[in-house]
Motif scaffolding. Structure first.
Motif, mmCIF file in Angstrom:
data_model
loop_
_atom_site.group_PDB
_atom_site.id
_atom_site.type_symbol
_atom_site.label_atom_id
_atom_site.label_comp_id
_atom_site.label_asym_id
_atom_site.label_seq_id
_atom_site.Cartn_x
_atom_site.Cartn_y
_atom_site.Cartn_z
ATOM 1 N N ARG A 58 0.834 -1.205 0.000
ATOM 2 C CA ARG A 58 0.000 0.000 0.000
ATOM 3 C C ARG A 58 0.868 1.254 0.000
ATOM 4 O O ARG A 58 0.562 2.234 -0.691
ATOM 5 C CB ARG A 58 -0.927 0.001 1.212
ATOM 6 C CG ARG A 58 -1.895 -1.174 1.254
ATOM 7 C CD ARG A 58 -2.764 -1.117 2.507
ATOM 8 N NE ARG A 58 -3.519 -2.345 2.704
ATOM 9 C CZ ARG A 58 -4.294 -2.589 3.758
ATOM 10 N NH1 ARG A 58 -4.402 -1.683 4.717
ATOM 11 N NH2 ARG A 58 -4.946 -3.742 3.865
ATOM 12 N N PHE A 59 1.933 1.236 0.785
ATOM 13 C CA PHE A 59 2.839 2.381 0.809
ATOM 14 C C PHE A 59 3.469 2.607 -0.569
ATOM 15 O O PHE A 59 3.725 3.746 -0.964
ATOM 16 C CB PHE A 59 3.937 2.175 1.852
ATOM 17 C CG PHE A 59 3.469 2.294 3.277
ATOM 18 C CD1 PHE A 59 2.466 3.178 3.621
ATOM 19 C CD2 PHE A 59 4.039 1.516 4.285
ATOM 20 C CE1 PHE A 59 2.023 3.299 4.937
ATOM 21 C CE2 PHE A 59 3.602 1.622 5.596
ATOM 22 C CZ PHE A 59 2.594 2.518 5.922
ATOM 23 N N ARG A 60 3.741 1.506 -1.287
ATOM 24 C CA ARG A 60 4.341 1.623 -2.619
ATOM 25 C C ARG A 60 3.479 2.456 -3.559
ATOM 26 O O ARG A 60 3.989 3.172 -4.425
ATOM 27 C CB ARG A 60 4.533 0.231 -3.234
ATOM 28 C CG ARG A 60 5.696 -0.557 -2.709
ATOM 29 C CD ARG A 60 5.718 -1.937 -3.343
ATOM 30 N NE ARG A 60 5.624 -1.883 -4.793
ATOM 31 C CZ ARG A 60 5.327 -2.929 -5.570
ATOM 32 N NH1 ARG A 60 5.079 -4.092 -5.020
ATOM 33 N NH2 ARG A 60 5.285 -2.792 -6.867
ATOM 34 N N SER A 61 2.163 2.351 -3.410
ATOM 35 C CA SER A 61 1.251 3.032 -4.322
ATOM 36 C C SER A 61 1.082 4.512 -4.004
ATOM 37 O O SER A 61 0.437 5.245 -4.759
ATOM 38 C CB SER A 61 -0.125 2.355 -4.288
ATOM 39 O OG SER A 61 -0.717 2.481 -3.003
ATOM 40 N N LEU A 62 1.663 4.959 -2.883
ATOM 41 C CA LEU A 62 1.520 6.356 -2.471
ATOM 42 C C LEU A 62 2.730 7.175 -2.903
ATOM 43 O O LEU A 62 3.856 6.669 -2.952
ATOM 44 C CB LEU A 62 1.365 6.430 -0.949
ATOM 45 C CG LEU A 62 0.155 5.700 -0.348
ATOM 46 C CD1 LEU A 62 0.206 5.768 1.173
ATOM 47 C CD2 LEU A 62 -1.143 6.302 -0.862
ATOM 48 N N PRO A 63 2.515 8.447 -3.225
ATOM 49 C CA PRO A 63 3.636 9.323 -3.609
ATOM 50 C C PRO A 63 4.413 9.793 -2.379
ATOM 51 O O PRO A 63 4.290 10.924 -1.920
ATOM 52 C CB PRO A 63 2.928 10.491 -4.299
ATOM 53 C CG PRO A 63 1.595 10.565 -3.631
ATOM 54 C CD PRO A 63 1.211 9.140 -3.315
ATOM 55 N N MET A 64 5.200 8.897 -1.813
ATOM 56 C CA MET A 64 5.914 9.194 -0.578
ATOM 57 C C MET A 64 7.348 8.708 -0.670
ATOM 58 O O MET A 64 7.688 7.845 -1.490
ATOM 59 C CB MET A 64 5.213 8.528 0.619
ATOM 60 C CG MET A 64 5.153 7.024 0.529
ATOM 61 S SD MET A 64 4.186 6.261 1.857
ATOM 62 C CE MET A 64 5.159 6.736 3.277
ATOM 63 N N SER A 65 8.189 9.277 0.183
ATOM 64 C CA SER A 65 9.593 8.885 0.234
ATOM 65 C C SER A 65 9.715 7.446 0.730
ATOM 66 O O SER A 65 9.063 7.051 1.683
ATOM 67 C CB SER A 65 10.360 9.823 1.172
ATOM 68 O OG SER A 65 11.640 9.335 1.457
ATOM 69 N N ALA A 86 10.102 -3.446 -1.918
ATOM 70 C CA ALA A 86 8.969 -2.674 -2.407
ATOM 71 C C ALA A 86 8.818 -2.735 -3.911
ATOM 72 O O ALA A 86 7.737 -2.453 -4.448
ATOM 73 C CB ALA A 86 9.115 -1.212 -1.982
ATOM 74 N N SER A 87 9.887 -3.130 -4.612
ATOM 75 C CA SER A 87 9.801 -3.182 -6.084
ATOM 76 C C SER A 87 9.369 -4.557 -6.591
ATOM 77 O O SER A 87 9.218 -4.744 -7.794
ATOM 78 C CB SER A 87 11.171 -2.824 -6.685
ATOM 79 O OG SER A 87 12.164 -3.770 -6.309
#
Length: 269
Positions: free
Chosen positions: A95-102, A267-268
């Motif tokens: 879910r974090f991967r899909s967000l525009p975040m560092s 994450a990739s």
């Protein structure tokens, strides 16, 4: 401040807040974070305190508490690895991967939140220690320095555990693997008994064990040492604050980039 750094700090603050809210909503974490330190303080103070003699006549309570502080924050840092492994297992990292975040903010937020848990544990232990006879005999600034030494070292260990959590990816295995490494590291040290009681080989290891330096630094900054007692021969214990800082810097320099790289690979996928 560059926009990239500003974004990383902002994202890290959001993740930290998320992890702290999770702790608030899972009372078990708070209960065990507070009960375990109390149990260790009472167990060692009253079960072993009468059998262990400390050179120089310092009370065992004052000898013990800095060691308990160090052991608890090191063990508390293992929460980082288990929590990251749990997030991976539950798909939260996806879910974090899909967000525009560092990307690094996920790890920074996790380690900072766990540092907050360690602050809570130390506060509970300090209050318990005051009840069983522990006292601080130095200035306020020196006492604050003692607590900071403990927390800074714990923060470094959290990054090591973060890498373990990313590589193992199962909370149960992370806990078992951490226990195998951290248990001897915290016990083959000056945490609970004087180093003079150790066999020669173990004593040498204990003198250069970073946990021993953390404990020695805390004892000196809290005033829980006896003037006139010979200073340990090892340079690490003659300069415990510096030795602790060196270890922490080395740990962070090695494991922060390794953890971020492992997270990027994870994450990739």
């Amino acid at each position: 401040m560059s926009s990239t750094l500003a974004q990383t700090l902002s994202d890290s603050a959001v993740i930290t807040r998320r992890n702290l809210i999770k702790v608030k909503r899972v009372p078990d974490l708070i209960v065990f974070a507070t009960l375990s330190p109390i149990m260790f303080v009472l167990l060692f103070r009253y079960v072993f305190g009468g059998a262990i003699q400390v050179p120089g006549g310092v009370s065992y309570a004052e000898f013990l508490l800095p060691g308990i502080f160090a052991q608890t924050v090191v063990f508390g840092s293992t929460i980082t690895g288990a929590s990251i492994a749990e997030d991976l297992q539950k798909g939260l990292i996806d879910r974090f991967r899909s967000l525009p975040m560092s990307r690094s903010s996920v790890l920074v937020g996790r380690t900072v939140a766990d540092l907050g848990l360690n602050v809570l544990s130390i506060a509970v232990m300090a209050l318990t220690g005051l009840v069983v006879g522990w006292r601080i005999h130095t200035s306020v600034l020196e006492a604050i320095g003692g607590f900071l030494v403990l927390l800074v070292f714990a923060f470094g260990i959290s990054w090591l555990m973060a890498l373990v959590g990313l590589l193992v990816r199962t909370p149960e295995v992370v806990n078992n693997a951490s226990f195998i490494v951290i248990f001897p590291l915290t016990f083959v040290a000056n945490t609970f008994v004087p180093l003079e009681t150790f066999p020669p080989v173990l004593r040498t290891f204990a003198e250069w064990n970073p946990v021993s330096a953390v404990v020695q630094a805390a004892r000196e900054l809290f005033g829980n040492t006896v003037p006139g007692v010979p200073v340990p021969d090892a340079w690490s214990l003659q300069n415990p604050v510096l030795y602790t800082v060196i270890w922490t810097v080395v740990i962070l320099a090695v494991f922060v980039p390794l953890s971020v790289r492992a997270y990027m690979r994870t994450a990739s996928r």
